[in-house]
Design a protein around this motif. Structure first.
Motif, PDB file in Angstrom:
ATOM      1  N   UNK A  80       0.832  -1.216   0.000  1.00 13.90           N
ATOM      2  CA  UNK A  80       0.000   0.000   0.000  1.00 13.90           C
ATOM      3  C   UNK A  80       0.859   1.255   0.000  1.00 13.90           C
ATOM      4  N   UNK A  81       1.980   1.226   0.699  1.00  9.54           N
ATOM      5  CA  UNK A  81       2.890   2.379   0.696  1.00  9.54           C
ATOM      6  C   UNK A  81       3.406   2.628  -0.715  1.00  9.54           C
ATOM      7  N   UNK A  82       3.796   1.567  -1.404  1.00  9.24           N
ATOM      8  CA  UNK A  82       4.297   1.723  -2.767  1.00  9.24           C
ATOM      9  C   UNK A  82       3.200   2.222  -3.708  1.00  9.24           C
ATOM     10  N   UNK A  83       1.975   1.706  -3.516  1.00 17.36           N
ATOM     11  CA  UNK A  83       0.874   2.162  -4.363  1.00 17.36           C
ATOM     12  C   UNK A  83       0.624   3.651  -4.157  1.00 17.36           C
ATOM     13  N   UNK A  84       0.619   4.098  -2.895  1.00 14.49           N
ATOM     14  CA  UNK A  84       0.416   5.519  -2.609  1.00 14.49           C
ATOM     15  C   UNK A  84       1.553   6.342  -3.188  1.00 14.49           C
ATOM     16  N   UNK A  85       2.757   5.804  -3.111  1.00 10.62           N
ATOM     17  CA  UNK A  85       3.923   6.531  -3.592  1.00 10.62           C
ATOM     18  C   UNK A  85       3.870   6.740  -5.106  1.00 10.62           C
ATOM     19  N   UNK A  88       1.114   9.276  -5.956  1.00 12.05           N
ATOM     20  CA  UNK A  88       1.509  10.661  -5.726  1.00 12.05           C
ATOM     21  C   UNK A  88       2.511  11.130  -6.772  1.00 12.05           C
ATOM     22  N   UNK A  89       3.334  10.226  -7.244  1.00 15.98           N
ATOM     23  CA  UNK A  89       4.373  10.588  -8.198  1.00 15.98           C
ATOM     24  C   UNK A  89       3.826  10.803  -9.603  1.00 15.98           C
ATOM     25  N   UNK A  90       2.847   9.975 -10.002  1.00 14.94           N
ATOM     26  CA  UNK A  90       2.400  10.010 -11.395  1.00 14.94           C
ATOM     27  C   UNK A  90       0.883  10.138 -11.561  1.00 14.94           C
ATOM     28  N   UNK A  91       0.122   9.968 -10.484  1.00 18.93           N
ATOM     29  CA  UNK A  91      -1.329   9.975 -10.612  1.00 18.93           C
ATOM     30  C   UNK A  91      -1.928  11.369 -10.597  1.00 18.93           C
ATOM     31  N   UNK A  92      -3.225  11.421 -10.857  1.00 12.15           N
ATOM     32  CA  UNK A  92      -3.965  12.680 -10.840  1.00 12.15           C
ATOM     33  C   UNK A  92      -4.448  12.975  -9.432  1.00 12.15           C
ATOM     34  N   UNK A 100      -6.793  15.831   0.059  1.00 13.89           N
ATOM     35  CA  UNK A 100      -6.136  15.555  -1.221  1.00 13.89           C
ATOM     36  C   UNK A 100      -5.970  14.045  -1.391  1.00 13.89           C
ATOM     37  N   UNK A 101      -6.457  13.537  -2.524  1.00 10.08           N
ATOM     38  CA  UNK A 101      -6.339  12.123  -2.864  1.00 10.08           C
ATOM     39  C   UNK A 101      -5.691  12.007  -4.240  1.00 10.08           C
ATOM     40  N   UNK A 102      -5.053  10.856  -4.461  1.00 14.42           N
ATOM     41  CA  UNK A 102      -4.356  10.627  -5.722  1.00 14.42           C
ATOM     42  C   UNK A 102      -4.864   9.337  -6.369  1.00 14.42           C
ATOM     43  N   UNK A 103      -5.287   9.466  -7.608  1.00  9.79           N
ATOM     44  CA  UNK A 103      -5.698   8.285  -8.360  1.00  9.79           C
ATOM     45  C   UNK A 103      -4.463   7.521  -8.825  1.00  9.79           C
ATOM     46  N   UNK A 104      -4.613   6.218  -8.960  1.00  3.90           N
ATOM     47  CA  UNK A 104      -3.510   5.437  -9.497  1.00  3.90           C
ATOM     48  C   UNK A 104      -3.235   5.911 -10.917  1.00  3.90           C
ATOM     49  N   UNK A 110       2.062   5.414 -16.263  1.00  6.01           N
ATOM     50  CA  UNK A 110       2.903   4.396 -15.628  1.00  6.01           C
ATOM     51  C   UNK A 110       4.068   4.008 -16.529  1.00  6.01           C
ATOM     52  N   UNK A 111       3.862   4.109 -17.821  1.00  7.73           N
ATOM     53  CA  UNK A 111       4.945   3.796 -18.766  1.00  7.73           C
ATOM     54  C   UNK A 111       6.119   4.761 -18.641  1.00  7.73           C
ATOM     55  N   UNK A 112       5.903   5.916 -18.021  1.00  5.32           N
ATOM     56  CA  UNK A 112       6.991   6.891 -17.868  1.00  5.32           C
ATOM     57  C   UNK A 112       7.775   6.676 -16.574  1.00  5.32           C
ATOM     58  N   UNK A 113       7.350   5.740 -15.745  1.00  6.40           N
ATOM     59  CA  UNK A 113       8.025   5.513 -14.463  1.00  6.40           C
ATOM     60  C   UNK A 113       9.450   5.014 -14.684  1.00  6.40           C
ATOM     61  N   UNK A 114      10.405   5.680 -14.053  1.00  3.58           N
ATOM     62  CA  UNK A 114      11.802   5.278 -14.162  1.00  3.58           C
ATOM     63  C   UNK A 114      12.352   4.743 -12.847  1.00  3.58           C
ATOM     64  N   UNK A 115      11.818   5.228 -11.722  1.00  2.00           N
ATOM     65  CA  UNK A 115      12.303   4.786 -10.418  1.00  2.00           C
ATOM     66  C   UNK A 115      11.226   5.063  -9.381  1.00  2.00           C
ATOM     67  N   UNK A 116      11.113   4.145  -8.399  1.00  2.00           N
ATOM     68  CA  UNK A 116      10.182   4.330  -7.302  1.00  2.00           C
ATOM     69  C   UNK A 116      10.891   3.912  -6.023  1.00  2.00           C
TER      70      UNK A 116
END
Length: 229
Positions: A80-85, A88-92, A100-104, A110-116
């Protein structure tokens, strides 16, 4: 029902309503579950303890597949921590009731993710594979629902990082199926066997035969047994 709707201007209200109904398992007529409880003692025990609880679903097969990668070999809390992370990094971001909430993130994002942070870099290509499959339509609920559940599971195992267990998770907990029997999930199966009074683990044939009495709510029975212990 009553509630507030937060949507983009181009959103399809009916599509959103259908998705919410599936996520909450209210797209299935549950009146027969009470009848099942009157006929079967195991169903009766679960029905009494559930107090109206229905299986909550993942928002989509795509998110269930991504969750499979994020949660693999770690606790649900860590997942869940990783999902939230990543949200927050790439979601709306949405402001809902002053919070404040963040959609997945969408597949294209997600294709632009380089590091988490805290996710091994080796998992990034697997997430990219999930996102690419979603972009191609391979994870569309309509496509997967057109298949028999076991065929859908085999199809999903072509995805990177998705084996038998996680393909079952996606099919059983993201498509809103009410009547499919999960033989592969040990926790719910053990709970159901205990409720059946079994003094030792049942064989697949024995468990399948006993579960025939739970149609057309075998997946609901599986979920409730696991959720309620």
């Amino acid at each position: 029902g009553l509630g507030d709707v937060y949507k983009r201007q181009d959103a399809d209200p009916q599509r959103a309503a259908d998705q919410v109904a599936r996520v909450l398992s209210v797209h299935v007529d549950g009146t027969g579950f009470a009848d099942l409880a009157r006929r079967d003692p195991v169903a009766e025990a679960l029905y009494a303890a559930a107090d109206g609880l229905r299986p909550p679903q993942f928002y989509s097969p795509y998110e269930a597949a991504a969750w499979s990668i994020l949660s693999a070999r770690r606790s649900a809390a860590q997942g869940r921590v990783l999902r939230q992370r990543v949200s927050q990094q790439l979601g709306t971001a949405y402001d809902v009731a002053g919070e404040r909430h963040y959609a997945f993130p969408s597949p294209s994002r997600l294709l632009t993710l380089e590091h988490l942070q805290s996710l091994p870099d080796a998992s990034i290509p697997r997430l990219h594979g999930i996102a690419a499959a979603a972009v191609a339509g391979d994870l569309a609920p309509t496509r997967l629902l057109a298949m028999e559940p076991e065929v859908a599971r085999e199809d999903l195992q072509r995805l990177p990082g998705i084996g038998p267990f996680y393909s079952a998770l996606i099919v059983y907990r993201a498509l809103g199926l009410a009547d499919v029997l999960a033989l592969i999930e040990p926790g719910s199966r053990a709970a159901l066997e205990r409720l059946c009074g079994a003094t030792q683990p049942m064989t697949d044939d024995e468990f399948t035969a006993r579960a025939e009495a739970w149609r057309p709510y075998r997946m609901w029975m599986t979920f409730l047994a696991r959720a309620l212990g």
